[in-house]
Each structure stands twice: as C-alpha cells, then as structure tokens.
Design an enzyme around this catalytic site. Sequence first.
Site, PDB file in Angstrom:
ATOM      1  N   ASP A 100     113.988  89.454  17.761  1.00  0.00           N
ATOM      2  CA  ASP A 100     112.970  90.327  18.440  1.00  0.00           C
ATOM      3  C   ASP A 100     113.071  91.805  18.564  1.00  0.00           C
ATOM      4  O   ASP A 100     114.043  91.876  18.977  1.00  0.00           O
ATOM      5  CB  ASP A 100     112.440  89.451  19.713  1.00  0.00           C
ATOM      6  CG  ASP A 100     112.153  88.122  19.346  1.00  0.00           C
ATOM      7  OD1 ASP A 100     111.249  87.633  19.516  1.00  0.00           O
ATOM      8  OD2 ASP A 100     113.350  87.237  19.502  1.00  0.00           O
ATOM      9  N   ASP A 135      98.790  83.461  38.309  1.00  0.00           N
ATOM     10  CA  ASP A 135      98.758  84.934  38.508  1.00  0.00           C
ATOM     11  C   ASP A 135      97.343  85.613  37.998  1.00  0.00           C
ATOM     12  O   ASP A 135      96.403  84.552  38.504  1.00  0.00           O
ATOM     13  CB  ASP A 135      99.639  85.374  37.299  1.00  0.00           C
ATOM     14  CG  ASP A 135     100.264  86.732  37.589  1.00  0.00           C
ATOM     15  OD1 ASP A 135      99.897  87.587  37.833  1.00  0.00           O
ATOM     16  OD2 ASP A 135     101.714  86.716  38.071  1.00  0.00           O
ATOM     17  N   ASP A 144     102.600  87.781  20.601  1.00  0.00           N
ATOM     18  CA  ASP A 144     103.702  87.092  21.047  1.00  0.00           C
ATOM     19  C   ASP A 144     103.669  85.967  21.857  1.00  0.00           C
ATOM     20  O   ASP A 144     104.785  85.671  22.463  1.00  0.00           O
ATOM     21  CB  ASP A 144     104.699  88.239  21.734  1.00  0.00           C
ATOM     22  CG  ASP A 144     106.102  88.304  21.186  1.00  0.00           C
ATOM     23  OD1 ASP A 144     106.327  87.179  20.295  1.00  0.00           O
ATOM     24  OD2 ASP A 144     107.109  88.984  21.965  1.00  0.00           O
ATOM     25  N   ASP A 159      81.932  72.935  25.112  1.00  0.00           N
ATOM     26  CA  ASP A 159      80.965  71.881  24.939  1.00  0.00           C
ATOM     27  C   ASP A 159      80.150  71.759  26.397  1.00  0.00           C
ATOM     28  O   ASP A 159      79.339  70.795  26.571  1.00  0.00           O
ATOM     29  CB  ASP A 159      81.360  70.604  24.393  1.00  0.00           C
ATOM     30  CG  ASP A 159      82.192  69.905  25.240  1.00  0.00           C
ATOM     31  OD1 ASP A 159      82.758  70.387  26.281  1.00  0.00           O
ATOM     32  OD2 ASP A 159      82.787  68.432  24.895  1.00  0.00           O
ATOM     33  N   ASP A 162      83.519  67.543  30.820  1.00  0.00           N
ATOM     34  CA  ASP A 162      84.917  67.294  31.183  1.00  0.00           C
ATOM     35  C   ASP A 162      85.289  66.108  30.285  1.00  0.00           C
ATOM     36  O   ASP A 162      85.461  65.190  30.878  1.00  0.00           O
ATOM     37  CB  ASP A 162      84.739  67.076  32.805  1.00  0.00           C
ATOM     38  CG  ASP A 162      86.202  66.729  33.196  1.00  0.00           C
ATOM     39  OD1 ASP A 162      87.290  66.994  32.676  1.00  0.00           O
ATOM     40  OD2 ASP A 162      86.515  66.291  34.408  1.00  0.00           O
ATOM     41  N   ASP A 164      88.035  65.207  29.156  1.00  0.00           N
ATOM     42  CA  ASP A 164      89.417  64.240  29.757  1.00  0.00           C
ATOM     43  C   ASP A 164      89.239  63.803  31.098  1.00  0.00           C
ATOM     44  O   ASP A 164      90.076  62.951  31.532  1.00  0.00           O
ATOM     45  CB  ASP A 164      90.739  65.192  29.606  1.00  0.00           C
ATOM     46  CG  ASP A 164      90.709  66.332  30.377  1.00  0.00           C
ATOM     47  OD1 ASP A 164      89.692  66.716  31.010  1.00  0.00           O
ATOM     48  OD2 ASP A 164      91.764  67.120  30.356  1.00  0.00           O
ATOM     49  N   HIS A 186      99.752  92.481  34.929  1.00  0.00           N
ATOM     50  CA  HIS A 186     100.577  91.897  35.534  1.00  0.00           C
ATOM     51  C   HIS A 186     100.952  90.184  35.171  1.00  0.00           C
ATOM     52  O   HIS A 186     102.084  89.973  34.874  1.00  0.00           O
ATOM     53  CB  HIS A 186     100.314  91.443  37.013  1.00  0.00           C
ATOM     54  CG  HIS A 186     101.443  91.218  37.999  1.00  0.00           C
ATOM     55  ND1 HIS A 186     101.551  89.581  38.292  1.00  0.00           N
ATOM     56  CD2 HIS A 186     102.179  91.824  38.933  1.00  0.00           C
ATOM     57  CE1 HIS A 186     102.513  89.708  39.144  1.00  0.00           C
ATOM     58  NE2 HIS A 186     102.857  90.828  39.478  1.00  0.00           N
ATOM     59  N   ASN A 200     110.947  85.569  16.357  1.00  0.00           N
ATOM     60  CA  ASN A 200     109.600  85.775  15.537  1.00  0.00           C
ATOM     61  C   ASN A 200     109.463  87.241  14.877  1.00  0.00           C
ATOM     62  O   ASN A 200     108.551  87.558  14.414  1.00  0.00           O
ATOM     63  CB  ASN A 200     108.493  85.442  16.168  1.00  0.00           C
ATOM     64  CG  ASN A 200     108.160  86.271  17.334  1.00  0.00           C
ATOM     65  OD1 ASN A 200     108.975  87.149  17.875  1.00  0.00           O
ATOM     66  ND2 ASN A 200     106.586  86.318  17.780  1.00  0.00           N
ATOM     67  N   ASP A 331     117.219  82.103  47.449  1.00  0.00           N
ATOM     68  CA  ASP A 331     118.061  81.472  46.899  1.00  0.00           C
ATOM     69  C   ASP A 331     118.874  82.033  45.765  1.00  0.00           C
ATOM     70  O   ASP A 331     120.072  81.864  45.469  1.00  0.00           O
ATOM     71  CB  ASP A 331     117.369  80.269  46.088  1.00  0.00           C
ATOM     72  CG  ASP A 331     116.572  79.280  47.172  1.00  0.00           C
ATOM     73  OD1 ASP A 331     117.212  78.737  48.156  1.00  0.00           O
ATOM     74  OD2 ASP A 331     115.305  79.325  47.189  1.00  0.00           O
ATOM     75  N   SER A 355     108.289  90.125  41.046  1.00  0.00           N
ATOM     76  CA  SER A 355     107.441  89.406  40.306  1.00  0.00           C
ATOM     77  C   SER A 355     108.128  89.439  38.772  1.00  0.00           C
ATOM     78  O   SER A 355     107.663  88.434  38.201  1.00  0.00           O
ATOM     79  CB  SER A 355     106.168  90.342  39.924  1.00  0.00           C
ATOM     80  OG  SER A 355     105.239  90.466  41.107  1.00  0.00           O
TER      81      SER A 355
END
Length: 376
Positions: A100, A135, A144, A159, A162, A164, A186, A200, A331, A355
Amino acid sequence: MDFDYGSVLVQLKPQITDAVSMCSDPFEELNISDARCIFGDDASSISLFSDKTEPIIYVLDLENPSRENVIDTIEKLKAMPNIEYAEPNYNVYEFSEPNDTYYQNGKQAVLDLIGAKKLWDFDIDCSDVAVGVMDSGIQTNHEDLIDNIWVNTRENVGDGIDNDGNGYIDDIYGWNCGDVSYVDEHGVHVAGIVSAATNNSKGVASIARNAKIASIKIFNSSGKSTLSYIIEGINYAKKNDINIINCSFGGTGWGSTSVSIVKSAIEAVPDIFFVIAAGNIATSTPQADNDKVAVYPSQLTKDLDNVISVANTTSSDELSSTSHYGATSVDIAAPGTVIYSTIPTSSYGTMSGTSMATPMVASAVAVMRAVNPNIS
C-alpha cells in the site's frame, strides 16, 4: 503458532521404518486416513535390521480434521513405544509486507512500531469478523474501503421492504440512526484504520486483513448524537452478528441513570467487544485523568469485561500530550497521532486523537477474533 488441523507429523524411532508398525491397528485406533513417508526410506526399501540411522518421518492425515483431534492424536502417538516424536504440522508463512502506498512511503511507520509486520507474516484472514464503526458514516464506495464493506446479503437493495425481518428496512451496509445523507471524514478515517483494503497497491494498510466494516451512523451534520442512537446502534449490532463495535466518541457529565441505561445495553451483549476512546483534552474536558473525572462510555471498562478503553500515543511510543489517561479507567494505549487513513472522497489524509488510536485496537481485536472466534 497455528497448525494444520488435518494432519500430524511423526518421526519413528531408529529401526522402525513402517508407519503401520507403530501400533497394532493404527488406522482404526487413531482415525488416520493416510500415512505418507515424507523423509527417509520407507519400509519398501529398508528392513527392520538395516543399519541406516537417518530419520524416518511420516505425515499422518486425519479422518476428521479439527484442532481437538490433532491434540488427541498426538497424545496417543506419544504413548506408543515406537514413536520418537509426534508434533502438530505447524503452518509456515512467507515473510511479507503490504504494498500500500502510504505504508511503503513511510507515512504509516507506526504500524511497524506496534509489530504489525510480524502479524502480517501469519497472513490471518479476518473476513469472517465484522466491526461496527459507530460514527458519522462511511464512504462505502471509497477505493480503499469498498472491498471490505460489510454487506447484509439478506436484504434487497432499495425495495423498501425489511427482507430479512431484522426490523430494519434496506440496511445494506449497516444502519443510519442519525442523519441519513451526512457522511463526515471522521467516520471514514476511522473505518480505514480498522480495515482499509491491505496489499492492494494503493492507499493505506490496516492491521486486520479483510475484516468487514459495518456503518452504524449515530452522528448528524452538527457532530452530535444521543444516547438513544448509541443504544439503537448496539441493538443493530446484536441482531446482525457484528462482533466488535468501535466507539471513537465520549463525554463527561453523564448522570447515573444515563450511565445505567447504556451500561445495561452493553452488558446484555457480552460477546461484542466495545473499543472506546478515552478522550482528548479540550476546553470542555481540561482534566485528562479519567480516574478523577469520568468519561463515558469508556469509563464502563471498570465494570464490564467487554469494554476496552483506549488512550493515544505518538510516533515515539509516548502518551500524547492531548490524550486522556487513567490507572483504573484506561486499559491500553495505541498510536493515534498524525495517522494516515481514508477520507472522502476516495482520498487520504491525517487525523489525530484517541479517535484514531481506538480503531487501531479494534483492528487488532478483529485479528484476535479471527484466530479465536470464542475469545471473550
């Protein structure tokens, strides 16, 4: 190291040259489908009284490939008197690094800092892992990103039905809880850090190869969201088997009831990892120590095992001067300063903050999830 689940390697003790002589009925007892000599002379050319001492090594193919069967078969083989060694058939990978553009020109050097190159050598496919980017939306046709966009294949495009039955109409690439038409850089930038198409020959590389990114849009054009949008987004992820949710947002001043409501939603989906930004120093949040002034929802890491709170480090692997921190409320820290990633429209640029550090961790968690889908 990982290994092939359909075979094991066996070295016979000296003077034992035939795999069939390893036990009285090896194929039935060990559920072996085939035994092939891959090094040394097999029984057709050496007698048991030969004075040759070169190793005789076989690969045994298992009838029912699985990690458990490999371990069980090795234990049984080690108990046999004619076996010198029995080992998993470990996988070996080519050493490789992505081609890349921004990785090759050094703009993504932070990926080397955190050991991404060593991870890429294992060529771990993360395509079965879905990361929800909660987000401001994703440019789903970005050059990409397009190959790694999560697609709800059970839904028919446009269409108005719903198809599913999951409660959401035309949710092809995710769900818009906020402003449907608005896509901000963002969210696009965060998405590229999580899982831009890697190797790629264009754009940027990501830690997780081929992880799918689902858009869970909760922000409007003013950069605002609500607790109801967050909770709605969590529910969408739950209904659609999204494994990880990246949350590059937060704030202070949440009331105890608000905290309890969001906490109950996250607590109800223990199989989903929530990777959440610890926060950036700003006029509205001048106190950087989250142990002193709580930043939500990242503060929930103190109570919930499926929440990971993330701080921001620099290219020198030091805590950024703008990052929040906290001995008990944060953490982990990850690179989030001057990070190259995708931006609208099919372009690239830098952004900084927790972020950007958060999707670095979300991408790493996607790799963990790919290796062990049951990790918690």
